[in-house]
Write a protein that holds these residues in place. Structure first.
Motif, PDB file in Angstrom:
ATOM      1  N   GLY A 146      -7.960   6.818 103.872  1.00  0.00           N
ATOM      2  CA  GLY A 146      -7.664   5.419 104.102  1.00  0.00           C
ATOM      3  C   GLY A 146      -7.062   4.774 102.864  1.00  0.00           C
ATOM      4  N   VAL A 147      -6.303   3.705 103.092  1.00  0.00           N
ATOM      5  CA  VAL A 147      -5.558   3.095 101.988  1.00  0.00           C
ATOM      6  C   VAL A 147      -6.489   2.446 100.979  1.00  0.00           C
ATOM      7  N   GLN A 148      -7.373   1.565 101.427  1.00  0.00           N
ATOM      8  CA  GLN A 148      -8.229   0.845 100.485  1.00  0.00           C
ATOM      9  C   GLN A 148      -9.186   1.769  99.740  1.00  0.00           C
ATOM     10  N   PRO A 149      -9.893   2.678 100.437  1.00  0.00           N
ATOM     11  CA  PRO A 149     -10.756   3.606  99.687  1.00  0.00           C
ATOM     12  C   PRO A 149      -9.968   4.470  98.702  1.00  0.00           C
ATOM     13  N   THR A 150      -8.744   4.846  99.063  1.00  0.00           N
ATOM     14  CA  THR A 150      -7.927   5.660  98.165  1.00  0.00           C
ATOM     15  C   THR A 150      -7.602   4.902  96.886  1.00  0.00           C
ATOM     16  N   GLN A 151      -7.193   3.646  97.033  1.00  0.00           N
ATOM     17  CA  GLN A 151      -6.865   2.854  95.850  1.00  0.00           C
ATOM     18  C   GLN A 151      -8.082   2.681  94.945  1.00  0.00           C
ATOM     19  N   GLU A 152      -9.238   2.456  95.544  1.00  0.00           N
ATOM     20  CA  GLU A 152     -10.460   2.288  94.740  1.00  0.00           C
ATOM     21  C   GLU A 152     -10.804   3.574  93.998  1.00  0.00           C
ATOM     22  N   LEU A 153     -10.696   4.697  94.694  1.00  0.00           N
ATOM     23  CA  LEU A 153     -11.055   5.964  94.063  1.00  0.00           C
ATOM     24  C   LEU A 153     -10.108   6.301  92.923  1.00  0.00           C
ATOM     25  N   VAL A 154      -8.808   6.095  93.110  1.00  0.00           N
ATOM     26  CA  VAL A 154      -7.830   6.419  92.066  1.00  0.00           C
ATOM     27  C   VAL A 154      -8.044   5.529  90.846  1.00  0.00           C
ATOM     28  N   GLU A 155      -8.300   4.260  91.058  1.00  0.00           N
ATOM     29  CA  GLU A 155      -8.512   3.353  89.928  1.00  0.00           C
ATOM     30  C   GLU A 155      -9.728   3.758  89.110  1.00  0.00           C
ATOM     31  N   ARG A 156     -10.819   4.117  89.793  1.00  0.00           N
ATOM     32  CA  ARG A 156     -12.026   4.499  89.061  1.00  0.00           C
ATOM     33  C   ARG A 156     -11.829   5.828  88.328  1.00  0.00           C
ATOM     34  N   LEU A 157     -11.129   6.752  88.970  1.00  0.00           N
ATOM     35  CA  LEU A 157     -10.882   8.040  88.314  1.00  0.00           C
ATOM     36  C   LEU A 157     -10.019   7.859  87.058  1.00  0.00           C
ATOM     37  N   ARG A 158      -8.993   7.070  87.162  1.00  0.00           N
ATOM     38  CA  ARG A 158      -8.107   6.843  86.008  1.00  0.00           C
ATOM     39  C   ARG A 158      -8.891   6.235  84.857  1.00  0.00           C
ATOM     40  N   GLU A 159      -9.731   5.265  85.168  1.00  0.00           N
ATOM     41  CA  GLU A 159     -10.486   4.588  84.115  1.00  0.00           C
ATOM     42  C   GLU A 159     -11.471   5.543  83.449  1.00  0.00           C
ATOM     43  N   ARG A 160     -12.176   6.325  84.257  1.00  0.00           N
ATOM     44  CA  ARG A 160     -13.198   7.210  83.691  1.00  0.00           C
ATOM     45  C   ARG A 160     -12.579   8.369  82.915  1.00  0.00           C
ATOM     46  N   VAL A 161     -11.488   8.898  83.415  1.00  0.00           N
ATOM     47  CA  VAL A 161     -10.820   9.991  82.675  1.00  0.00           C
ATOM     48  C   VAL A 161     -10.289   9.476  81.337  1.00  0.00           C
ATOM     49  N   LYS A 162      -9.759   8.252  81.345  1.00  0.00           N
ATOM     50  CA  LYS A 162      -9.202   7.685  80.110  1.00  0.00           C
ATOM     51  C   LYS A 162     -10.303   7.364  79.110  1.00  0.00           C
ATOM     52  N   VAL A 163     -11.381   6.761  79.588  1.00  0.00           N
ATOM     53  CA  VAL A 163     -12.447   6.331  78.677  1.00  0.00           C
ATOM     54  C   VAL A 163     -13.262   7.521  78.180  1.00  0.00           C
ATOM     55  N   LEU A 164     -13.618   8.411  79.124  1.00  0.00           N
ATOM     56  CA  LEU A 164     -14.504   9.516  78.759  1.00  0.00           C
ATOM     57  C   LEU A 164     -13.752  10.703  78.176  1.00  0.00           C
ATOM     58  N   GLY A 165     -12.448  10.750  78.411  1.00  0.00           N
ATOM     59  CA  GLY A 165     -11.681  11.881  77.916  1.00  0.00           C
ATOM     60  C   GLY A 165     -12.062  13.182  78.603  1.00  0.00           C
ATOM     61  N   THR A 166     -12.457  13.076  79.865  1.00  0.00           N
ATOM     62  CA  THR A 166     -12.906  14.258  80.608  1.00  0.00           C
ATOM     63  C   THR A 166     -11.739  15.188  80.868  1.00  0.00           C
ATOM     64  N   ARG A 167     -11.900  16.497  80.488  1.00  0.00           N
ATOM     65  CA  ARG A 167     -10.800  17.425  80.668  1.00  0.00           C
ATOM     66  C   ARG A 167     -11.223  18.764  81.253  1.00  0.00           C
ATOM     67  N   THR A 168     -12.431  19.214  81.007  1.00  0.00           N
ATOM     68  CA  THR A 168     -12.818  20.553  81.462  1.00  0.00           C
ATOM     69  C   THR A 168     -13.009  20.547  82.980  1.00  0.00           C
ATOM     70  N   PRO A 169     -12.825  21.710  83.655  1.00  0.00           N
ATOM     71  CA  PRO A 169     -13.005  21.766  85.114  1.00  0.00           C
ATOM     72  C   PRO A 169     -14.394  21.317  85.578  1.00  0.00           C
ATOM     73  N   ASP A 170     -15.435  21.703  84.849  1.00  0.00           N
ATOM     74  CA  ASP A 170     -16.794  21.316  85.255  1.00  0.00           C
ATOM     75  C   ASP A 170     -16.983  19.803  85.148  1.00  0.00           C
ATOM     76  N   GLU A 171     -16.459  19.228  84.090  1.00  0.00           N
ATOM     77  CA  GLU A 171     -16.585  17.773  83.916  1.00  0.00           C
ATOM     78  C   GLU A 171     -15.799  17.031  85.004  1.00  0.00           C
ATOM     79  N   LEU A 172     -14.600  17.535  85.331  1.00  0.00           N
ATOM     80  CA  LEU A 172     -13.789  16.902  86.369  1.00  0.00           C
ATOM     81  C   LEU A 172     -14.455  17.016  87.737  1.00  0.00           C
ATOM     82  N   ARG A 173     -15.068  18.177  88.010  1.00  0.00           N
ATOM     83  CA  ARG A 173     -15.748  18.352  89.285  1.00  0.00           C
ATOM     84  C   ARG A 173     -16.932  17.391  89.396  1.00  0.00           C
ATOM     85  N   THR A 174     -17.670  17.251  88.321  1.00  0.00           N
ATOM     86  CA  THR A 174     -18.813  16.327  88.331  1.00  0.00           C
ATOM     87  C   THR A 174     -18.339  14.889  88.535  1.00  0.00           C
ATOM     88  N   LEU A 175     -17.264  14.534  87.858  1.00  0.00           N
ATOM     89  CA  LEU A 175     -16.716  13.187  87.982  1.00  0.00           C
ATOM     90  C   LEU A 175     -16.239  12.917  89.409  1.00  0.00           C
TER      91      LEU A 175
END
Length: 401
Positions: A146-175
């Motif tokens: 769905g459009v609205q849930p997709t936008q919410e999920l992408v925004e939160r993922l972008r913010e958390r990846v940027k702030v936390l610097g998450t890069r490893t596969p295990d960290e990304l899967r957990t996120l």
């Protein structure tokens, strides 16, 4: 002249003598003996014997025709033939419902390629530029999130990846797991309400469009409830589809649940009314009402569904109204859900055909659209392939472990 007369006399005498001899010989011929008064009946030879039983055949007692019971002969007065006893159908013992989704995870994981693995592959790229985030967004939309849930999920993922610097596969899967669980609203009460607060059975009505599997879902739900120790009664209010009542009764017979039904083409509201009435009289724990499939675009049929609900509530309030949706229909299922929710108060969703071809994101979209939880999911054609929906097990199956 005298000679002629003499010749005639001699001829006459000769003819008389010959006639007398013939008559005498016939009288002396013996007549055949008269037939006996009682005919002699020769008994058929005894059956041949073999081995130690071999020996000279001997006379065996035989019955007369009056003593032999002929097929189709009328019974003697005052006697009744014993009634034919039909073998009772074998009652199955369904497996417990607890943990079914975990056991069926391999089937559910067939949907993960479009959503979970696709997202993990994109998030694992070395550079998460704008093009990558757009691909992530497209993946979510393609998976029917769905459009609205997709936008919410992408925004939160972008913010958390940027702030936390998450890069490893295990960290990304957990996120990703945490964010998907948030969209699934794990705090929803997903239990099917089958306990009435009154002295009446719990009443559950199953609704949906044609071909989504309502009757099969009702039968499988009966198995789930019987496995939990419930006394279940089924109401076959789908009187339009040929053999729908027979199909539901077959499901009920397999677990020992009685089915209340009426004539084909009869009034579904009256059958639902009778089913609830009998459920109250017999002390049933749960009454499941299967309704006819109807197109959400047909106003008359939708009004009739509202009538069925009102008639049932003359006995007792409905405890659960389950909307059955085909998970493979994607966004079209949301349109159906919206119309049904306007006619009857939907309290829970059943997603069928969630194995293999479904994209998984429809769970998030339909919950967001209606504001009610997905309570059950169908993961196959087996009798026990209806499982209570568990958000954690669902997400784990989507993204893998």
């Amino acid at each position: 002249m005298e000679i002629v007369i003499l010749a005639v006399v001699i001829a006459v005498v000769a003819l008389g003598t010959i006639g007398g001899l013939i008559i005498g010989s016939r009288r002396k011929k013996p007549l055949p003996p008269p037939p006996p008064t009682t005919p002699d009946i020769t008994a058929p030879p005894a059956e041949p014997r073999v081995g130690e039983e071999a020996g000279t055949p001997r006379d065996e007692p035989r019955r007369t025709i009056e003593e032999v019971d002929l097929p189709g002969a009328p019974a003697e007065p005052g006697t009744q033939a014993p009634p034919a006893v039909e073998a009772a159908p074998e009652v199955e013992v369904p497996e417990p419902a607890a943990g079914r989704l975990v056991r069926l995870r391999t089937r559910l994981s067939r949907s993960q390629n479009a959503l979970g693995k696709g997202l993990l592959a994109l998030l694992s790229r070395e550079h998460l530029d704008e093009d990558t985030w757009e691909e992530i967004e497209d993946t979510l939309l393609t998976a029917d999130v769905g459009v609205q849930p997709t936008q919410e999920l992408v925004e939160r993922l972008r913010e958390r990846v940027k702030v936390l610097g998450t890069r490893t596969p295990d960290e990304l899967r957990t996120l990703l797991r945490e964010e998907l669980l948030t969209l699934l609203v794990p705090e929803f009460d997903r239990a099917v309400n089958t306990d009435s607060g009154l002295d009446t059975p719990g009443i559950v009505m199953v609704v949906g469009v044609n071909g989504t599997g309502k009757t099969t879902t009702t039968g499988k739900l009966a198995r789930v409830l019987v496995a939990d120790g419930k006394h279940v009664l089924l109401g076959a209010a789908d009187t339009f589809r040929a053999a729908a009542a027979d199909q539901l009764q077959t499901w009920g017979d397999r677990v020992g649940a009685r089915t209340v039904r009426g004539p084909e083409g009869g009034d579904p509201a009256s059958i639902a009314f009778d089913a609830v009435k009998e459920g109250i009289q017999t002390g049933a724990d749960v009454v499941l009402i299967d309704t006819a499939g109807r197109l959400h675009t047909k106003t008359g049929l939708m009004d009739e569904l509202g009538k069925v609900k009102r008639v049932i509530e003359k006995h007792a309030p409905l405890d659960e109204v389950l909307l059955v949706l085909d998970a493979t229909t994607g966004q079209n299922g949301l349109v159906q859900a919206r119309v049904f929710a306007e006619v009857v108060d939907i309290t829970g969703i059943v997603l069928t055909k969630l194995d293999g071809t479904a994209k998984g994101g429809i769970v998030i979209a339909v919950q967001r659209e209606l504001g009610v939880p997905v309570k059950l999911v169908g993961l196959g054609e087996g009798a026990d392939d209806l499982a209570p929906f568990e958000p954690e097990a669902f997400v784990d199956a989507l993204i893998g472990e």
